[in-house]
Design a protein around this motif. Sequence first.
Motif, PDB file in Angstrom:
ATOM      1  N   ARG A 257       0.814  -1.220   0.000  1.00  0.00           N
ATOM      2  CA  ARG A 257       0.000   0.000   0.000  1.00  0.00           C
ATOM      3  C   ARG A 257       0.845   1.267   0.000  1.00  0.00           C
ATOM      4  NH1 ARG A 257       0.459  -1.834   5.066  1.00  0.00           N
ATOM      5  NH2 ARG A 257       0.674  -0.391   6.826  1.00  0.00           N
ATOM      6  N   TYR A 258       2.150   1.138   0.332  1.00  0.00           N
ATOM      7  CA  TYR A 258       3.037   2.308   0.325  1.00  0.00           C
ATOM      8  C   TYR A 258       3.477   2.698  -1.083  1.00  0.00           C
ATOM      9  CZ  TYR A 258       3.377   1.616   5.369  1.00  0.00           C
ATOM     10  OH  TYR A 258       3.091   1.475   6.702  1.00  0.00           O
ATOM     11  N   LYS A 259       3.159   1.839  -2.074  1.00  0.00           N
ATOM     12  CA  LYS A 259       3.438   2.136  -3.493  1.00  0.00           C
ATOM     13  C   LYS A 259       4.915   2.497  -3.702  1.00  0.00           C
ATOM     14  CE  LYS A 259      -1.289   3.830  -4.030  1.00  0.00           C
ATOM     15  NZ  LYS A 259      -2.157   4.994  -4.316  1.00  0.00           N
ATOM     16  N   SER A 260       5.767   1.665  -3.182  1.00  0.00           N
ATOM     17  CA  SER A 260       7.210   1.905  -3.229  1.00  0.00           C
ATOM     18  C   SER A 260       7.735   2.000  -4.657  1.00  0.00           C
ATOM     19  CB  SER A 260       7.923   0.773  -2.488  1.00  0.00           C
ATOM     20  OG  SER A 260       9.312   0.861  -2.652  1.00  0.00           O
ATOM     21  N   GLN A 261       8.631   2.964  -4.891  1.00  0.00           N
ATOM     22  CA  GLN A 261       9.296   3.112  -6.178  1.00  0.00           C
ATOM     23  C   GLN A 261      10.792   3.316  -5.937  1.00  0.00           C
ATOM     24  OE1 GLN A 261       7.322   6.271  -8.365  1.00  0.00           O
ATOM     25  NE2 GLN A 261       5.789   4.846  -9.154  1.00  0.00           N
TER      26      GLN A 261
END
Length: 799
Positions: A257-261
Amino acid sequence: MIRNYLKIAKRNLIKNKFSSLINISGLAVGMAVAMLIGLWIWDEVSFDTNFKNQDRIAKVMDNAWVNNEIETDGGSALPLAPALRSNFGEYFKHVIITSWTNNHLLTYGERSVTQQGNYMEPAVTDMLSLKILKGAASSLNDPTSILLSQSTAKAIFGNTDPINKMIRIDKETNAKVTGIYEDLPVNSSFGNLFFIAPWQMLAIQEKYATRFNNPWGASWFQTYVQLADGADINLVSAKIKNLKLNALTSTHNSDARYKSQLFLQPMSRWYLYGEFKNGINVGGRIQYVWMFGIIGLFVLLLACINFMNLSTARSEKRAKEVGIRKAIGSVRSQLIAQFFSESLLIVFLAFLLSLLLVQLCLPGFNHLADKKISILWGNPLFWALGVIFSLFTGLVAGSYPALYLSSFRPVKVLKGTFKVGRLAAVPRKVLVVVQFTVSVVLIIGTIVVFQQIQFAKNRPIGYSRNNLINVHLQTDDINKQYQSLKNDLLASRAVTGVSESESPVTAVYINNGGFNWNGKDPGVQEQFVSMAVTSDFGKTVGWKITEGRDFDPTYLSDSSGFIVNEAAVKFMGLKHPVGETIEWIGNGKFKIIGVVKNMVNRSVYETAQQTFFYLPRWQHLSNINIKINPLMSAHDALLKITAIFKKYDPSTPLNYQFIDEEYAKKFEDEERIGTLASCFAALAIFISCLGLFGMASFMAEQRIKEIGVRKVLGASVFNLWRLLSTDFIRLIIISLLIASPVAWYLMHNWLQHYEYRSTISGWVFVLTGLAAVIITLLTISFQSIKAALVSPVKSLRSE
């Protein structure tokens, strides 16, 4: 001919001793300041440039959507390095995973030292181009080996050959010394890497076992890469961007859910461009490089203005000399060469004097700036810049007398019909305005910097740091006997409180997500600072309970209780937090039993982060907080505390820090910058006043007959002082009117870098204006009053 030019230049210097002294000393001080700033900038921009592969080395960074904004972090998950090798191996020469650099206790026999070091994969020796002095770099493939820096080996073994000697790390792990490497440069990101242990050694240590659980969700480590030849860093960053997010999604990990990139940050940007806001690189220490670079240029400009002002003012008195020399046959090119040679001689003498000043000032400057810089005697660029600057300054300052005065017609000059125009003084007045405008901007800027520091120092911190010390435990010996240690400490009457915590009160080690509460917005990707503490933590550090109660060891239910800070209550939107239930996914449900005021444990210039405190369930706590008895001297208390620790762990040196000193370190960068800026501002004012003093002397000398006539007609000393001072005061007022809005604009923009910041008060401009006027009056009054007191008989006497 050149020797003749230099001889005449020498005679003119001796003849005009006063103006020559001001010219040379002012220019030398300006050059010295610029040189010191230049050396400081060189040290900053050369950070991390001593590595052979520095243009190919990068760190894997992570942008994650946290608390409704993007946060950038340098931590990485355990599987990241293997995933990079297997999926994108063609783009990398090396991919290594490392622990964070920390203090560790290294023991050999009866000798123990605490040094910073790291657990790293073997390829680090090639990536950092370690210079191996003894042993072999390849030995890191052995999980029982260790590489020591030259200074560490000296500290532990003295002159004994350390190769194949056995040492213990943190009194738990045996390691064989298999190599000694040359200390890495101080001005580098690895300057504190004093030993390297194999990565496999960390993996088998029991106390680190929890860090290898939930691998994709926990960022306990760091990942560095060395790009393959021909690989483009931007292209590779784009390819690895979604690697972590895809892995989290495929394993149904809630951290998705942190949408890591992911992205790669090149080594060249680690130090100077280390600040990120909302996922965007907004700079970092580079702002100080630009700031001091501009200050150095302006201080140098002030010195050059002095030089040009006094040179052009004095040159007007040499009109008759020009006329006579042209009358006896001098051509214009010879006069031009003469004036330029005089100007260059002064600049050359000032340059030599500036080198001496820099050499004398460097020890104090290094202490002030926390640097280890020296004059770059062997650097051709340093000498090239010095020569170019000297030539440029000499030619610019000498251009007016050389080109303007050499054009005079000797008939006019010798007949006495030559007059310097009224507008001749205008350039000098403009330059004086420029001088004081720069000086006033520097003064206002310095005051605002210290105002911001004081504003942050006066910020409520939520606990009492007086008489509070932190002991960081490097081994588990104390932890296993903590209760007995605590009882002995309290019985000694040297302390009034003892507790344990996961991190010291001035720092944050752990952030956690995965929480649910009533009314939570489903779109929020929350993250809280978490700190496991013992039940008497609050009493020891003196935190402020605003609602509910503190932890109480008599309440068994407190093992599932949270104490949260006010920032957490605000973030969660809880009107009546005490009694509310919070689900910590994977760890159960917790009930809020109390609310405390925000504790400042990160940057003093940032808003407090939402934090929760809880009693430890599984982890060993590595920090002991001790409140010294205020009725006992700190020296006597520490003797007792040290003796008690030695009782339980005789071979480990007591490593303690006073919390008030640790808190003060949070201001070090700003205070150092403010102190340096104030020193440069003071020197700028000194240079400006030096020029003002010389100009006042020249003007008083130029108007000596006018002063004599006015005295004969009845003018008082005060009237004459006012007459000579008014022109300068007008120039200073113009400077203030220009400098104030410029300074406000620059400092207002600087303050925007801080979330917790002061405002620019009006009194800063009023105080600076009054100070500038007073300094100006004091500077010119000596010459003005001296000229006013001269007997009119002497001043009106015919030549």
